[in-house]
Structure formats: structure tokens, C-alpha cells
Design an enzyme around this catalytic site. Structure first.
Site, PDB file in Angstrom:
ATOM      1  N   VAL A 202       0.866  -1.189   0.000  1.00  0.00           N
ATOM      2  CA  VAL A 202       0.000   0.000   0.000  1.00  0.00           C
ATOM      3  C   VAL A 202       0.899   1.235   0.000  1.00  0.00           C
ATOM      4  O   VAL A 202       1.782   1.346   0.855  1.00  0.00           O
ATOM      5  CB  VAL A 202      -0.877   0.037   1.272  1.00  0.00           C
ATOM      6  CG1 VAL A 202      -1.717   1.315   1.312  1.00  0.00           C
ATOM      7  CG2 VAL A 202      -1.779  -1.187   1.368  1.00  0.00           C
ATOM      8  N   HIS A 203       0.717   2.131  -0.946  1.00  0.00           N
ATOM      9  CA  HIS A 203       1.448   3.407  -0.866  1.00  0.00           C
ATOM     10  C   HIS A 203       0.726   4.548  -1.555  1.00  0.00           C
ATOM     11  O   HIS A 203       1.174   5.695  -1.503  1.00  0.00           O
ATOM     12  CB  HIS A 203       2.854   3.283  -1.471  1.00  0.00           C
ATOM     13  CG  HIS A 203       2.852   3.236  -2.965  1.00  0.00           C
ATOM     14  ND1 HIS A 203       2.619   2.089  -3.667  1.00  0.00           N
ATOM     15  CD2 HIS A 203       3.024   4.210  -3.890  1.00  0.00           C
ATOM     16  CE1 HIS A 203       2.664   2.339  -4.963  1.00  0.00           C
ATOM     17  NE2 HIS A 203       2.901   3.617  -5.127  1.00  0.00           N
ATOM     18  N   ARG A 204      -0.400   4.258  -2.200  1.00  0.00           N
ATOM     19  CA  ARG A 204      -1.096   5.287  -2.984  1.00  0.00           C
ATOM     20  C   ARG A 204      -1.587   6.398  -2.066  1.00  0.00           C
ATOM     21  O   ARG A 204      -2.139   6.125  -0.987  1.00  0.00           O
ATOM     22  CB  ARG A 204      -2.259   4.570  -3.677  1.00  0.00           C
ATOM     23  CG  ARG A 204      -2.889   5.195  -4.866  1.00  0.00           C
ATOM     24  CD  ARG A 204      -2.014   5.452  -6.027  1.00  0.00           C
ATOM     25  NE  ARG A 204      -1.314   4.312  -6.569  1.00  0.00           N
ATOM     26  CZ  ARG A 204      -0.179   4.410  -7.264  1.00  0.00           C
ATOM     27  NH1 ARG A 204       0.379   5.576  -7.495  1.00  0.00           N
ATOM     28  NH2 ARG A 204       0.398   3.344  -7.744  1.00  0.00           N
TER      29      ARG A 204
END
Ligand code: UD1
Ligand code: UDP
Length: 369
Positions: A202-204
Site C-alpha cells: 500500500v502506498h497510494r
């Protein structure tokens, strides 16, 4: 032929590795690293593992607001382009480093070439969508990974200088897959077995920078019946800490450092499935035939959804939980992203434009396997 390539973030190092190798056999490359990613595990590790030459310039821009970060890059790239006078400025993907290069190239009247052109999420809230649209429209050469991307560009009036080359990440996966299986010991190191874990990334911005979304994702992942291995992007670690969710995440997930490419591909290849909001990971999962659950409402890589390898669930706990409990049933194994020679095609097009007397290749000359 003198090519100035601009990279700055993790996926761009991986994409540039393929093209850079080909490029240096026929011409000169000046490699600029904007410094957007600077941690060892987000940057140096990829140069080492993939044999990418040391950048000729590291601009050391680091993290900042979108505007300031992009502006610092523009100010630092422009004098290098003026001094080195390249034939072409080669850009990758959709980051702020890509946009900065597109602006400098068009202002300095240098040919701008965009690798991964023609992708759209049609979500203008995404900083990357703005970067893609502006870069494609500022580019003289658009290297499209799929036929659909070519059609998308045509729909926006971009038809000159458009080539369907296939996707450079597919080249990379084919190049490293065997090496990964023999060299990576990540499963042993983590004490996990193939098909008995879920991989998640997850990094958005839309997922990390809204507490409710990050918590909903955490709730969804926590419902998994298999252990969840979570190589955590520093942005996500910072937000989990800021929101007071770190301890809960560390209890429920197997949080590890961001992985090098070989170890990450090994994890992706052997996971029961992957849950991600990454663009590159959705596509690599498809290449490696690992079912993917995407934590977004839309994707640029629509072909992976059409054939059933990728399911869009957004940052929604119930939909994540349902997806993890349901067997994904891919209905076909198409090859929309070329034949694994995108790097060669890109370099051959550049060579023909700037060096050689041979005619340009036909778009139709790309025949998928
Ligand atoms: C960027 C790209 C995104 C891409 C991603 C790949 C933009 C707008 N976003 O997102 O499209 O998918 O890279 O991973 O260009 N940080 C560190 N160390 C680093 C780099 C970043 O700690 O080496 C932390 C900083 O707190 C920083 C945050 O991560 O503020 C975000 O970094 P940034 O490069 O702005 O965006 P990414 O989320 O990495
Ligand atoms: N990747 C990696 N280590 C990790 C996570 C991802 O090597 O811990 C690789 C992954 O294989 C893919 C690329 O990084 O090639 C994707 O980068 P990221 O998800 O950061 O960005 P995006 O593709 O969303 O722009």
C-alpha cells in the site's frame, strides 16, 4: 545518438534497467536521478541488483510538496539538458520526476519520449493521472505498452510518433524470473512457504493520506485466513504511526522493509494472491499468474481486470474480505503487453530516428506470443 534518461522513483529504476541496457549498446546515455526516492531500499538496491549504471547526475531533490518537489526537479534538470544537448529526453511512467522531465524537454525544445504512454485511470484526483496526461501531450514519441493505450492516445488526438512497443516490465520479469528462483532466499528467511501467504503493498496517496481508508484496508487484510506479508513503503509506515494504527498493523501483519526486486518478485511469484494499490505490482502479478486484488476503484491496467486476474475492490473492508474469501477465476491468459522485447523496440525506434537510415518499424510489427 545521445539520450538523457530521467528516473527518480522505485518503479522507474526497474523500467529504465531494461532500456538502459539496450541503449548503451548503440548510443550514449546520460542518466539523471532526481533523488525523489533516496532511501537505500527504495533506490540503491535496484541499481545494484539490476546492473543499472551509476547516475551521471543525482539531483538530491528528496521529498516535498508536489509543487515544490516538481519545481526543484525542473530547475535542476534544465541546466543539464542545456549543457549536454541530448537528442532525446527519455521519461518513464507517471511520477513527478516524469512530469518535471516533460516540462523541461518541451521548454528546451528537445524531443521528449515517454515510456508507458497512453495509460489512463480517468481519475483526476490522482496526482499520477495529471502527470500521465501532461507528459503524453508534451511528448514527441509515445511508447505504448498495449494496443489499448495506442487507442487511448488516438482518442485524445495523439497519433504522430505513437508506437506500440509492449511493456518494459514484462521484459524485466522474463529476464529475472529464473535468477529469482535460484538466488532469492526470502521465503526461507521469512519462514514462509509458497502458496501459504498473501502479499500486500500500500502506498497510494488516496489510501495512505486518509485515515479511514488506511484503517479500512487494515481491517480487510486482518480478516485474511493466511498470514499477510507486508513490505511497507516509508510513506505508509509514517501514516500508520501518525494515525495510531502502527501497533495494530504490526500485530496483524508480517510487516517487513521494502524489498529488493529479486526478493519482491519471488514473493509475488509464490504468494497465494497479492493485495495492492501499486500500478507495477498489478501488472507483474498478471505476468506471474498470481491473482491480484487491487485497493483502488479503477486501474490503468484494465486488460488485467478484463481477463479475471485482477479484481478492483477499493479501500473497502467488506469488498477486500469478500475478495480474499473467493477464488478468483481468470478466464483467459492473453498477452496484451507485448512479447518481452519492449526495450529493444524502444531503442531501435530511437536509433532509427536519431542515427540510422533504416525505415521506422510498423506499429503492427509487434506480434504478441
Ligand atoms: C511516488 C510516485 C508514485 C509511485 C511511487 C512509487 C509521485 C506523485 N508519486 O510516490 O506515482 O507509485 O513513488 O513507489 O511521483 N519517502 C521516504 N524515503 C524515500 C522516499 C519517500 O521516506 O526514499 C517518504 C517521505 O515521507 C515522502 C513520502 O515517502 O514524503 C512520499 O514520497 P514521494 O516520492 O513523494 O511519493 P511516493 O508515495 O513514494
Ligand atoms: N517492488 C519492489 N519491492 C517492494 C515493492 C515493490 O521491488 O517492496 C517493485 C515491484 O516489483 C514493481 C515496482 O516496485 O516492479 C512497483 O513500484 P511501486 O509499487 O512503488 O510503484 P508503482 O508501480 O505503483 O508506481
Amino acid at each position: 545518438m545521445r539520450v538523457c534518461s530521467i528516473v527518480g522513483a522505485r518503479p522507474q529504476f526497474i523500467k529504465a534497467a531494461v532500456v538502459s541496457r539496450e541503449l548503451r549498446s548503440v548510443g550514449e546515455e546520460i542518466l539523471i536521478h532526481t533523488g525523489q526516492h533516496y532511501d537505500e531500499e527504495l533506490s540503491d538496491v535496484f541499481f545494484e541488483e539490476l546492473g543499472i549504471p551509476e547516475p551521471d547526475h543525482n539531483l538530491g531533490v528528496k521529498s516535498d510538496t508536489h509543487g515544490r518537489q516538481t519545481a526543484k526537479m525542473i530547475a535542476a534538470i534544465e541546466p543539464i539538458v542545456e549543457d549536454t544537448d541530448p537528442d532525446v529526453l527519455l521519461l518513464y511512467g507517471d511520477t513527478n520526476s516524469t512530469l518535471a522531465g516533460a516540462i523541461v524537454g518541451s521548454k528546451c525544445d528537445v524531443c521528449v519520449a515517454h515510456v508507458e504512454a497512453g495509460l489512463r485511470s480517468y481519475n483526476r484526483e490522482m496526482p499520477e493521472e495529471i502527470n500521465r496526461v501532461l507528459t503524453d501531450h508534451a511528448s514527441d514519441l509515445c511508447f505504448a505498452p498495449s494496443e489499448r493505450a495506442v487507442e487511448t492516445l488516438a482518442g485524445e488526438g495523439i497519433t504522430d510518433g505513437v508506437y506500440w512497443t509492449g511493456d518494459v516490465m514484462y521484459d524485466n520479469i522474463l529476464a529475472v524470473r529464473e535468477r529469482v528462483a535460484t538466488q532469492s532466499t526470502v521465503l526461507e528467511d521469512l519462514g514462509i512457504s509458497a502458496d501459504e501467504f498473501i502479499l500486500a503493498t500500500v502506498h497510494r496517496q488516496s489510501n495512505t493520506d486518509q485515515r479511514a481508508n488506511l484503517e479500512a484496508i487494515l481491517d480487510g487484510l486482518s480478516s485474511a485466513s493466511l498470514p499477510v506479508v507486508f513490505p511497507a513503503h516509508p510513506r505508509t509506515v509514517a501514516k500508520l504511526e501518525e494515525y495510531g494504527l502502527w501497533e495494530r498493523a504490526a500485530d496483524d501483519l508480517e510487516i517487513i522493509e521494502p524489498q529488493g526486486y529479486l526478493d519482491f518478485v519471488r514473493l509475488l511469484d509464490t504468494a497465494e494472491r497479492v493485495v495492492t494499490d501499486s500500478g507495477g505490482v498489478q501488472k507483474e502479478a498478471f505476468f506471474l499468474e498470481t491473482p491480484c486484488v487491487t485497493l483502488r476503484e479503477e486501474t490503468e491496467w484494465t486488460e488485467t481486470v478484463d481477463c479475471g486476474w485482477n479484481e478492483l475492490v477499493g479501500p473497502n473492508t467488506d469488498r477486500i474480505r469478500n475478495a480474499l474469501q473467493t477464488d478468483q477465476e481468470p478466464n483467459s491468459n492473453p498477452y496484451p503487453y507485448g512479447d518481452g522485447s519492449a526495450g529493444q523496440r524502444i531503442v531501435s525506434i530511437l536509433h532509427q530516428q536519431f542515427d540510422a537510415t533504416t525505415p521506422e518499424p510498423e506499429l503492427e510489427s509487434l506480434t504478441p506470443n
